[in-house]
Design a protein around this motif. Structure first.
Motif, short mmCIF file in Angstrom:
data_model
loop_
_atom_site.label_atom_id
_atom_site.label_comp_id
_atom_site.label_asym_id
_atom_site.label_seq_id
_atom_site.Cartn_x
_atom_site.Cartn_y
_atom_site.Cartn_z
N LEU A 268 0.85 -1.18 0.00
CA LEU A 268 0.00 0.00 0.00
C LEU A 268 0.89 1.23 0.00
CD1 LEU A 268 -3.19 0.83 1.78
CD2 LEU A 268 -1.24 2.18 2.47
N GLN A 269 0.57 2.16 -0.88
CA GLN A 269 1.33 3.39 -0.88
C GLN A 269 0.37 4.57 -0.97
OE1 GLN A 269 4.28 3.85 -3.96
NE2 GLN A 269 5.33 5.41 -2.76
N ALA A 270 0.49 5.47 -0.01
CA ALA A 270 -0.34 6.68 -0.02
C ALA A 270 0.58 7.86 -0.25
CB ALA A 270 -1.06 6.83 1.31
N ILE A 271 0.15 8.74 -1.15
CA ILE A 271 0.93 9.94 -1.40
C ILE A 271 0.04 11.15 -1.20
CG2 ILE A 271 2.27 11.25 -3.08
CD1 ILE A 271 2.86 8.46 -4.39
N GLY A 272 0.40 11.95 -0.23
CA GLY A 272 -0.35 13.20 0.02
C GLY A 272 -1.80 12.97 0.38
N LEU A 273 -2.07 11.80 0.97
CA LEU A 273 -3.45 11.46 1.28
C LEU A 273 -3.94 12.32 2.46
CD1 LEU A 273 -5.33 9.26 0.14
CD2 LEU A 273 -4.76 7.90 2.14
N GLY A 274 -5.05 12.99 2.26
CA GLY A 274 -5.56 13.84 3.34
C GLY A 274 -7.03 14.11 3.17
N LYS A 275 -7.61 14.61 4.23
CA LYS A 275 -9.02 14.97 4.19
C LYS A 275 -9.18 16.18 5.08
CE LYS A 275 -13.52 13.09 5.55
NZ LYS A 275 -14.37 13.43 4.42
N LYS A 276 -9.75 17.21 4.51
CA LYS A 276 -9.88 18.47 5.24
C LYS A 276 -10.66 18.26 6.53
CE LYS A 276 -10.46 23.27 3.91
NZ LYS A 276 -11.71 23.80 4.42
N GLY A 277 -10.12 18.79 7.61
CA GLY A 277 -10.80 18.70 8.89
C GLY A 277 -10.57 17.39 9.61
N SER A 337 -12.32 -5.78 -1.51
CA SER A 337 -12.09 -6.55 -2.72
C SER A 337 -10.64 -6.45 -3.16
CB SER A 337 -13.03 -6.08 -3.84
OG SER A 337 -12.59 -4.83 -4.31
N ARG A 338 -9.95 -5.40 -2.67
CA ARG A 338 -8.53 -5.30 -3.01
C ARG A 338 -7.65 -5.75 -1.85
NH1 ARG A 338 -7.39 -0.02 -6.39
NH2 ARG A 338 -5.52 -1.25 -6.78
N GLY A 339 -8.29 -6.37 -0.87
CA GLY A 339 -7.51 -7.01 0.18
C GLY A 339 -7.23 -6.16 1.40
N ALA A 421 -10.88 -14.71 8.03
CA ALA A 421 -11.59 -15.67 7.18
C ALA A 421 -11.61 -15.24 5.73
CB ALA A 421 -13.02 -15.86 7.69
N ILE A 422 -11.53 -13.92 5.48
CA ILE A 422 -11.52 -13.50 4.08
C ILE A 422 -10.10 -13.29 3.58
CG2 ILE A 422 -13.81 -12.43 4.16
CD1 ILE A 422 -12.37 -9.73 4.28
N ALA A 423 -9.11 -13.66 4.40
CA ALA A 423 -7.70 -13.61 4.01
C ALA A 423 -7.30 -12.29 3.38
CB ALA A 423 -7.37 -14.77 3.05
N PRO A 424 -7.34 -11.22 4.13
CA PRO A 424 -6.95 -9.92 3.57
C PRO A 424 -5.44 -9.86 3.36
CG PRO A 424 -7.33 -9.69 5.93
CD PRO A 424 -7.65 -11.12 5.58
N ARG A 425 -5.03 -8.95 2.49
CA ARG A 425 -3.59 -8.73 2.29
C ARG A 425 -3.07 -7.73 3.31
NH1 ARG A 425 -1.82 -9.27 -2.91
NH2 ARG A 425 0.20 -8.99 -1.93
N LEU A 426 -3.95 -6.78 3.67
CA LEU A 426 -3.58 -5.78 4.67
C LEU A 426 -4.71 -5.70 5.69
CD1 LEU A 426 -2.07 -3.30 5.85
CD2 LEU A 426 -3.26 -1.89 4.17
N LEU A 427 -4.34 -5.91 6.93
CA LEU A 427 -5.34 -5.86 7.99
C LEU A 427 -5.04 -4.64 8.85
CD1 LEU A 427 -7.70 -7.17 9.48
CD2 LEU A 427 -6.05 -8.60 10.69
N ALA A 452 2.03 -11.59 10.21
CA ALA A 452 3.04 -10.87 9.44
C ALA A 452 4.09 -11.84 8.90
CB ALA A 452 3.68 -9.79 10.31
N GLU A 453 4.43 -12.82 9.73
CA GLU A 453 5.42 -13.79 9.27
C GLU A 453 4.92 -14.56 8.06
OE1 GLU A 453 6.24 -15.99 12.76
OE2 GLU A 453 7.85 -14.64 13.41
N ASN A 454 3.61 -14.71 7.99
CA ASN A 454 3.01 -15.41 6.86
C ASN A 454 2.70 -14.48 5.69
OD1 ASN A 454 3.07 -17.98 7.99
ND2 ASN A 454 1.27 -17.50 9.22
N GLY A 455 3.19 -13.26 5.77
CA GLY A 455 3.09 -12.38 4.60
C GLY A 455 1.97 -11.36 4.63
N MET A 456 1.18 -11.35 5.66
CA MET A 456 0.12 -10.35 5.70
C MET A 456 0.70 -9.04 6.21
SD MET A 456 -3.54 -10.49 7.71
CE MET A 456 -4.06 -12.05 7.07
N SER A 457 0.23 -7.93 5.66
CA SER A 457 0.63 -6.63 6.17
C SER A 457 -0.37 -6.22 7.24
CB SER A 457 0.61 -5.58 5.07
OG SER A 457 1.32 -6.04 3.95
N VAL A 458 0.14 -5.58 8.27
CA VAL A 458 -0.74 -5.16 9.36
C VAL A 458 -0.45 -3.71 9.73
CG1 VAL A 458 -1.44 -5.58 11.75
CG2 VAL A 458 -0.81 -7.51 10.30
#
Lengths: 511, 338
Positions: A268-277, A337-339, A421-427, A452-458
């Protein structure tokens, strides 16, 4: 104490709600002409104490004295009669009425039993002048900005011949200039001898305006301090507290390796991600198999950032890419749907469904993912539930138990099982260990390491720094709705983390 | 600091100073629209029929709708707090039945009329307590009261009972002359007096201001130390009282009591209040607006009567369209306020 008589003195106040002791033997006092700040994390008991002081809650035990005489309030109106006025976090005024009427409502001057509008307006104008506010009392309150409404609320509050003015998170929706204006007003009231209770999670503001601090934690008093005499770092430590943990079996390992400075694509890569307020634009990378700890105080923007990443709130700036592919996550469903799965800090309201069984709760996300017309076969559900009950040690090990009858820790495990159970890539785990017992806490921490050892990002969000330090490969620190640090977790001490949270700067030599 | 000075009161504003005390806030928007609408409707009538825009026609509007004005006044109080009162039509019918049956039994008008007002106020009190104490939605509480009142009508009598009491007959026939072939009934005087009292109560008493406060935000009103609970109950008492009074005026008008009278009148009253610019969510609106709303409805009815060939259901169709337009207008106005 050879100090002047406190205008408010609460001694050994306790308040309980069903199942919770909200305040336990807390003592608290305020002096005239002083700004007092009440500090503590979520659930520390700040708002309960305020509500006791304003007569909204009645106390179960303890003594409350005002200017030396003992009182027991039966309602907010009575507290107001004693000169205790409150300005709540959300401006509790009436946008459908005029500014002047909002200030005077309930105590308008009357002639022959009818409201004397001329006198009312004149009085309102006087009060606005006292605060040096140039607002037409005839204008509709709703036509003004929130900041001005807040100041009008203060104008109303001080008209009740206030001896004590309570400002509950008054600055949470104000910008810097507006805060300065508010502080000017606070200072002038202080000079008039009003005792002011200033509650804010912005440490800078507290240090700027408060003379005295009272720290609460988990419904108990930690201590009362003069602002000049306590270092920020000590204050933060007192607010967050130190766990007397027996979690050392989880040895500090795995902090090296995994994350890639070697050109690997982040999941996952966020660039300049923001929300006013909600949150200032930030950059964030999360690699595969990496645990990113997110630390910061309540209101620092931790949850706001998590909600944006997981598609619940929409950002208004920046971009997000997942697995190298850019794309917006408009809804939690799109994120899933994108994990990317998000487990809320609000376990009861946004997490488990208390009225359903353990099995139904665990199967919920998977079933939603499959679509409602492709029901998971009963046998498959049973297998799934049984395997998670065993893997996570959910107790009681009964798939038909209603979740509301489980302890907090086990509810959290059920919630985790649902996402696993839905095996996410990033939790994204938001405060997964809050309010649960130490044993369950250790189990959840172990689970995170294994995942994490099994490859999931947290992304692991927690107010407990020890926990963040123990689990994370990398630590992101949030402060005042912005990201102040993004550091590798090698030999960082709790103290240096505290320093960053308190001062917003990286100090290698922790004091 | 961003404290922008509010534009000072204009010259026109100063001229209207006295009136502005009544309209304490610059939100006559919807009311003005209603006023313009009334003029337009009249212009339409006037362009189609000779003698439409004339004293007698206008006064007749008041004569025919005096009871509806009274109902709309009570309804305005309830809707200003964000509630609704569905019981008023049934309570009108019940009042006519109580009046007719007791008068038939030989009671004097001097006892019957106060008794009706007390009974309907007490019914309003019960509704208010249901809403406030048991936190039952006003829609449900007043729906229950509606069935109760309508049912009680049948307990009294299934048939229409005519009224021959001399006092009622006198009031039904009395005409207060207003010059050149024009006259009004005592009912109109009572309705207008009630409107004036309601205006004073809403704008010059703490009760009235609390009504607006509850409509703005009940929670805020409570935290400001206002008597929210008491006021929440009182608005239903006021509406109950107004329904009773409307029932009495209705018997002056029809000289009979009948169980099936005033079916659906509660919806006319609500429509009048909404068309008169009161927000259904509460907090904004004026009694005067509701009176204008009644007059708009009455004028449409009059036009359709003048037309002769049109079914009276066309009134309903027009009211339906108007209501839709006004509710959308309210949405737009509230959206802009945010």
């Amino acid at each position: 104490m050879s100090e002047p008589v406190p205008v408010v003195e609460m001694t050994n106040i306790s308040i309980s709600f069903p199942g919770v002791k909200a305040l336990d033997q807390v003592s608290f006092r305020m002096f005239p002409g002083e700004v007092h700040s009440l500090m503590g994390e979520n659930g520390a008991g700040k708002s309960t104490l305020i509500k006791a002081l304003t007569g909204v809650y009645s106390v179960d035990s303890g003594i409350m004295t005002l200017s030396g005489s003992r009182v027991a309030f039966t309602g907010p109106a009575q507290a107001q009669e004693f000169g205790i006025s409150t300005v709540y976090q959300e401006v509790n005024l009436l946008t459908n009425l005029s500014v002047g009427e909002n200030i005077m409502l309930g105590r308008e001057p009357r002639r022959f039993g009818l409201i004397d509008w001329r006198a009312t307006r004149i009085r309102a104008a006087e009060l606005l002048t006292r605060l040096h506010l140039d607002i037409d009392p005839n204008s509709l309150l709703g036509s003004h900005s929130l900041a001005i409404q807040q100041l009008v609320a203060i104008a109303r509050a001080i008209d009740v011949q206030a001896k004590v003015l309570i400002l509950d998170e008054p600055t949470s929706s104000l910008d810097a200039d507006e805060v300065a204006e508010l502080f000017r007003v606070i200072r002038s009231l202080k000079d008039e001898g009003v005792a002011i209770l200033f509650v804010s999670h912005f440490l800078d503001q507290v240090y700027e305006i408060a003379d005295r601090l009272t720290v609460l934690r988990n419904g108990s008093l930690v201590g009362e301090y003069l602002t000049d005499e306590i270092l920020r770092i000590d204050l933060v430590q007192k607010m967050i507290g130190k766990e007397l943990t027996l979690l050392d079996d989880l040895e500090k390992k795995t902090h090296d390796s995994t994350s890639g400075d070697d050109g690997e694509t982040p999941f996952l890569q966020a660039i300049g991600l923001g929300k006013k307020g909600a949150i200032e634009p930030i950059d964030l990378k999360v690699y595969e198999g990496e645990v990113v700890g997110m630390a910061g105080l309540l209101g620092s923007g931790r949850t706001e950032l998590a909600r944006i990443i997981s598609g619940i709130d929409r950002p208004d700036s920046g971009s997000l890419s997942i697995n190298g592919k850019p794309g917006r996550l408009r809804t939690p469903r799109a994120a899933l749907s994108r994990g990317v799965a998000y487990s809320s800090e609000n376990r009861k309201a946004e997490g488990v469904v208390e009225e359903l069984t353990v099995r139904d709760n665990i199967a919920l996300a998977l079933q939603a993912d499959r679509g409602w017309f492709r029901r998971i076969p009963k046998r498959r559900q049973d297998e799934l539930t049984a395997s998670y009950i065993q893997a996570l040690g959910i107790r009681p090990p009964n798939p038909d138990a209603l979740v509301k009858n489980l302890s907090g820790g086990n509810q959290q495990k059920v919630l985790l099982a649902r996402w696993l159970a839905i095996a996410p890539r990033l939790l994204i785990l938001d405060e997964p260990t809050r309010g649960i017992d130490v044993g369950a806490k250790a189990e959840i921490q172990k689970l995170v390491v294994n995942l994490a050892e099994n490859g999931m990002s947290v992304i692991f969000i927690s107010a407990e720094l020890e926990e963040v330090l123990r689990l994370s490969h990398r630590i992101v620190i949030m402060r005042d709705r912005t990201m102040v640090a993004d550091i590798q977790n090698d030999d960082i001490s709790v103290e240096s983390l505290l320093a960053i949270i308190a001062d917003g700067s990286i100090l290698e030599d922790a004091s | 600091m961003s404290v922008a000075p509010f534009p000072p009161a204009t010259g026109a504003g100063r001229v209207l100073g006295g009136i502005r005390d009544v309209f304490t806030s610059p939100k006559y928007g919807p009311v003005l629209v209603t006023f313009l609408l009334l003029i337009v409707v009249f212009a339409v009538g006037g362009s189609r029929y000779r003698g439409f825009v004339s004293g007698p026609v206008i006064l007749n509007l008041f004569v025919d709708n005096a009871y509806l004005i009274v109902l709309a006044v009570g309804m305005t109080f309830v809707i200003l707090t964000g509630g609704i009162d569905l019981s008023v039509g049934a309570v009108v019918a019940m009042s006519t039945m109580i009046a007719a049956s007791l008068l038939q039994a030989g009671w004097s008008a001097g006892v019957v009329i106060p008794l009706i007002l007390v009974v309907t106020s007490v019914l309003g009190l019960l509704v208010g307590l249901m809403v406030q104490v048991f936190k039952i939605q006003s829609f449900i509480a007043t729906l229950a009261a509606m069935f109760l009142a309508r049912g009680l009508c049948y307990v009294i009598s299934k048939d229409s009972i005519s009224i021959t009491d001399p006092f009622f007959v006198a009031l039904a026939q009395t005409k207060i002359p207003l010059g050149d072939r024009m006259s009004i009934t005592p009912s109109v005087v009572i309705a207008i007096a009630l409107v004036l009292v309601a205006m004073v109560v809403l704008h010059y008493t703490r009760l009235g201001r609390t009504v607006y406060a509850i409509g703005g935000s009940e929670q805020s009103g409570m935290l400001m130390g206002l008597p929210v609970a008491r006021t929440n109950v009182l608005v239903y008492v006021i509406s109950g009282f107004c329904s009773g009074l409307a029932g009495v005026l209705f018997t002056f008008y029809t000289l009979s009591g009948y169980s099936l009278t005033a079916v659906g009148t509660e919806l006319d009253a609500i429509a009048a209040v909404v068309i008169g610019g009161t927000l259904l969510t509460g907090g904004y609106g004026f009694v005067l607006g509701s009176v204008l709303g009644v007059l708009v409805l009455g004028t449409i009815q009059t036009i359709i009567t003048f037309e002769g060939t049109l079914s009276s259901w066309w009134t309903r169709i027009f009211i339906g369209v108007l209501l839709l337009v006004f509710i959308i207008l309210q949405k737009i106005l509230t959206a802009r306020r945010r």
